[in-house]
Design a protein around this motif. Structure first.
Motif, PDB file in Angstrom:
ATOM      1  N   VAL A   1      21.591 -28.542  18.694  1.00 50.61           N
ATOM      2  CA  VAL A   1      20.951 -29.145  17.536  1.00 50.61           C
ATOM      3  C   VAL A   1      22.006 -29.415  16.470  1.00 50.61           C
ATOM      4  N   LEU A   2      21.960 -30.597  15.882  1.00 50.11           N
ATOM      5  CA  LEU A   2      22.865 -30.947  14.802  1.00 50.11           C
ATOM      6  C   LEU A   2      22.158 -31.831  13.797  1.00 50.11           C
ATOM      7  N   VAL A   3      22.758 -31.991  12.646  1.00 52.44           N
ATOM      8  CA  VAL A   3      22.289 -32.956  11.662  1.00 52.44           C
ATOM      9  C   VAL A   3      23.348 -34.045  11.575  1.00 52.44           C
ATOM     10  N   PRO A   4      22.969 -35.282  11.204  1.00 54.45           N
ATOM     11  CA  PRO A   4      23.926 -36.390  11.210  1.00 54.45           C
ATOM     12  C   PRO A   4      24.891 -36.341  10.028  1.00 54.45           C
ATOM     13  N   GLU A   5      25.755 -35.336  10.068  1.00 47.03           N
ATOM     14  CA  GLU A   5      26.817 -35.171   9.086  1.00 47.03           C
ATOM     15  C   GLU A   5      28.085 -34.792   9.826  1.00 47.03           C
ATOM     16  N   GLU A   6      29.231 -35.174   9.285  1.00 47.92           N
ATOM     17  CA  GLU A   6      30.484 -35.027  10.015  1.00 47.92           C
ATOM     18  C   GLU A   6      30.770 -33.579  10.403  1.00 47.92           C
ATOM     19  N   LEU A   7      30.585 -32.638   9.481  1.00 49.46           N
ATOM     20  CA  LEU A   7      30.888 -31.240   9.794  1.00 49.46           C
ATOM     21  C   LEU A   7      30.005 -30.715  10.916  1.00 49.46           C
ATOM     22  N   SER A   8      28.737 -31.118  10.908  1.00 51.66           N
ATOM     23  CA  SER A   8      27.827 -30.684  11.966  1.00 51.66           C
ATOM     24  C   SER A   8      28.230 -31.280  13.301  1.00 51.66           C
ATOM     25  N   VAL A   9      28.674 -32.525  13.287  1.00 54.59           N
ATOM     26  CA  VAL A   9      29.128 -33.172  14.514  1.00 54.59           C
ATOM     27  C   VAL A   9      30.350 -32.452  15.084  1.00 54.59           C
ATOM     28  N   VAL A  10      31.294 -32.120  14.204  1.00 56.59           N
ATOM     29  CA  VAL A  10      32.507 -31.422  14.646  1.00 56.59           C
ATOM     30  C   VAL A  10      32.153 -30.069  15.242  1.00 56.59           C
TER      31      VAL A  10
ATOM     32  N   VAL B   1      17.015 -37.042  10.515  1.00 57.14           N
ATOM     33  CA  VAL B   1      17.530 -38.413  10.496  1.00 57.14           C
ATOM     34  C   VAL B   1      16.689 -39.249   9.544  1.00 57.14           C
ATOM     35  N   LEU B   2      17.350 -40.069   8.732  1.00 58.97           N
ATOM     36  CA  LEU B   2      16.647 -40.935   7.779  1.00 58.97           C
ATOM     37  C   LEU B   2      16.137 -42.185   8.481  1.00 58.97           C
ATOM     38  N   GLN B   3      15.298 -41.977   9.466  1.00 54.66           N
ATOM     39  CA  GLN B   3      14.643 -43.062  10.171  1.00 54.66           C
ATOM     40  C   GLN B   3      13.151 -42.954   9.960  1.00 54.66           C
ATOM     41  N   ASP B   4      12.468 -44.068  10.135  1.00 54.07           N
ATOM     42  CA  ASP B   4      11.019 -44.049  10.042  1.00 54.07           C
ATOM     43  C   ASP B   4      10.452 -43.350  11.266  1.00 54.07           C
ATOM     44  N   LEU B   5       9.372 -42.622  11.078  1.00 53.97           N
ATOM     45  CA  LEU B   5       8.739 -41.910  12.182  1.00 53.97           C
ATOM     46  C   LEU B   5       8.344 -42.857  13.304  1.00 53.97           C
ATOM     47  N   ALA B   6       7.947 -44.079  12.952  1.00 59.87           N
ATOM     48  CA  ALA B   6       7.523 -45.055  13.960  1.00 59.87           C
ATOM     49  C   ALA B   6       8.665 -45.438  14.895  1.00 59.87           C
ATOM     50  N   ASP B   7       9.927 -45.258  14.447  1.00 58.48           N
ATOM     51  CA  ASP B   7      11.077 -45.587  15.290  1.00 58.48           C
ATOM     52  C   ASP B   7      11.364 -44.494  16.316  1.00 58.48           C
ATOM     53  N   VAL B   8      10.687 -43.361  16.175  1.00 59.35           N
ATOM     54  CA  VAL B   8      10.998 -42.212  17.015  1.00 59.35           C
ATOM     55  C   VAL B   8       9.859 -41.859  17.958  1.00 59.35           C
ATOM     56  N   VAL B   9       8.628 -41.835  17.443  1.00 60.29           N
ATOM     57  CA  VAL B   9       7.497 -41.455  18.281  1.00 60.29           C
ATOM     58  C   VAL B   9       6.776 -42.701  18.778  1.00 60.29           C
ATOM     59  N   ASP B  10       6.333 -42.620  20.023  1.00 59.81           N
ATOM     60  CA  ASP B  10       5.618 -43.738  20.641  1.00 59.81           C
ATOM     61  C   ASP B  10       4.119 -43.555  20.399  1.00 59.81           C
ATOM     62  N   ALA B  11       3.738 -43.566  19.119  1.00 55.94           N
ATOM     63  CA  ALA B  11       2.346 -43.362  18.751  1.00 55.94           C
ATOM     64  C   ALA B  11       2.115 -43.967  17.377  1.00 55.94           C
ATOM     65  N   ASP B  12       0.859 -44.121  17.024  1.00 66.27           N
ATOM     66  CA  ASP B  12       0.532 -44.650  15.709  1.00 66.27           C
ATOM     67  C   ASP B  12       0.952 -43.648  14.639  1.00 66.27           C
ATOM     68  N   VAL B  13       1.625 -44.165  13.610  1.00 70.30           N
ATOM     69  CA  VAL B  13       2.050 -43.309  12.506  1.00 70.30           C
ATOM     70  C   VAL B  13       0.839 -42.977  11.644  1.00 70.30           C
TER      71      VAL B  13
ATOM     72  N   VAL C   1      19.451 -37.684  24.304  1.00 65.89           N
ATOM     73  CA  VAL C   1      19.510 -37.585  22.847  1.00 65.89           C
ATOM     74  C   VAL C   1      18.108 -37.750  22.270  1.00 65.89           C
ATOM     75  N   ARG C   2      17.718 -36.800  21.430  1.00 63.12           N
ATOM     76  CA  ARG C   2      16.403 -36.849  20.816  1.00 63.12           C
ATOM     77  C   ARG C   2      16.573 -36.751  19.297  1.00 63.12           C
ATOM     78  N   ARG C   3      15.863 -37.602  18.578  1.00 58.51           N
ATOM     79  CA  ARG C   3      15.997 -37.647  17.119  1.00 58.51           C
ATOM     80  C   ARG C   3      14.703 -37.181  16.460  1.00 58.51           C
ATOM     81  N   VAL C   4      14.882 -36.411  15.398  1.00 63.25           N
ATOM     82  CA  VAL C   4      13.743 -35.920  14.620  1.00 63.25           C
ATOM     83  C   VAL C   4      13.943 -36.397  13.181  1.00 63.25           C
TER      84      VAL C   4
END
Length: 359
Positions: A248-257, A281-293, A331-334
């Motif tokens: 598990v990581l967050v999309p930040e450089e230190l976490s990636v390293v 991740v600063l994405q819309d929920l609709a971009d991640v789950v295959d269901a109605d938001v 790869v799974r995004r939350v």
């Protein structure tokens, strides 16, 4: 930034069952959301009737808060409507029971060298604590105690799946190093015992401890049995048919390293990590789950919110840096949610994001 109407979460289909082997371990840098992922995975697993245990080995327990129920130190069922069990390992209490659940803990190793207070034996015991030849050969006692309990849980026939929220990266790796540490420790003990055996034979009667050799042999057998159990556990961890180690990581450089470092170490142990979870991740929920938001959900506004836009740029740079890390892995995004993820409804949202076919 991101908001969600908790009452509307029911509109997202809560996943029932998961596509995963018997053991699922979440590891990574502290504070990236391992407890949330473990709780969401365990709840989704138990929802289809699979008896599932979720365990936290992190001394900073938050599993009780995430599940919104009191989680005991020993596995217990925490839901009436699904076979979900949970436990928060208390390392200090586990160490109090002995590292190996027997007298063959670090405090008892002096007996292997002739018994407490028995001249050479006392010196041997002091060597464990005062920088002697056995000092430093074992990892931290809390990790060893956690390992002993995990071995018990993995052999527990009550559970068909065990989901583990591991301690932060360094602690997890020390757990995996335990078999080699025990080999080293046992070797040193045998060497010292052989070297001092003649002296102890002569002193055994003098100190009135005629059973010292019998006790020492029993403790050596206990230690060897535990080493074999840990070796078997590591064999399980190395088998992708039985175990999925998820970083598990967050999309930040230190976490990636940090995640790259963890994956390198896992690879050196021969432990496959087939899944990477990118949290917050600063994405819309609709971009991640295959269901109605759900109605009432508000996602990040990258056009009108300058803060969102800047943070998204930072995250994209980190995600671009992560391409080698992601390659060949699931790869799974939350998405980042404004509310702290607690309780069944929001855990169902996270569980839906963790479903592989939804990414």
């Amino acid at each position: 930034m991101t908001d969600i109407d908790v009452e509307a979460v029911d509109e997202i289909d809560a996943p029932a069952g998961i596509d995963a082997p018997e053991y699922v371990l979440y590891g990574g840098k502290g504070g990236v959301g391992k407890t949330t992922m473990a709780a969401a995975t365990a709840m989704a697993s138990a929802r289809d009737g699979t008896p599932t245990l979720v365990v936290s080995t992190d001394p900073a327990h938050s599993l009780s808060d995430t599940l919104e129920t009191e989680v005991p130190a020993e596995p217990a069922r925490v839901r009436d409507d699904m076979p979900l069990y949970a436990a928060e390992i208390d390392p200090e209490a586990a160490v109090g029971d002995g590292l190996f659940g027997t007298d063959a803990d670090l405090g008892g190793l002096g007996n292997l060298l002739g018994g407490p207070g028995a001249g050479p034996g006392a010196e041997g015991a002091d060597a464990l604590d005062d920088g002697g030849p056995l000092a430093g050969s074992m990892p931290g006692s809390d990790e060893a105690a956690a390992m002993r309990l995990l071995l018990e849980y993995m052999d527990d026939e009550r559970f068909e799946r065990v989901v583990i929220d591991t301690a932060p990266t360094g602690h997890t790796l020390r757990l995996l190093e335990l078999p080699e540490a025990m080999d080293s420790m046992l070797g040193k003990i045998l060497m010292l015992k052989e070297r001092l055996s003649g002296m102890m034979d002569g002193l055994g009667g003098l100190f009135g401890d005629e059973n010292a050799d019998v006790d020492a042999d029993a403790e050596m057998r206990d230690l060897e049995a535990m080493r074999e159990k840990i070796e078997r556990l590591r064999d399980v961890l190395r088998d992708p048919e039985k175990t999925d180690f998820r970083v598990v990581l967050v999309p930040e450089e230190l976490s990636v390293v940090e995640s790259e470092r963890l994956l390198d170490r896992l690879d050196s142990f021969g432990i496959p990590a087939g899944t990477v979870v990118v949290n917050r991740v600063l994405q819309d929920l609709a971009d991640v789950v295959d269901a109605d938001v759900p109605e009432g959900y508000v996602g990040p506004n990258h056009e009108d919110c300058e803060f969102c836009a800047r943070r998204w740029d930072v995250q994209q740079e980190a995600l671009a840096r992560s391409q080698d890390l992601f390659r060949g892995r699931d790869v799974r995004r939350v998405p980042l949610l404004a509310e702290e993820v607690r309780g069944e409804d929001l855990l169902a949202v996270v569980g839906a994001c963790l479903e592989p076919e939804r990414v």
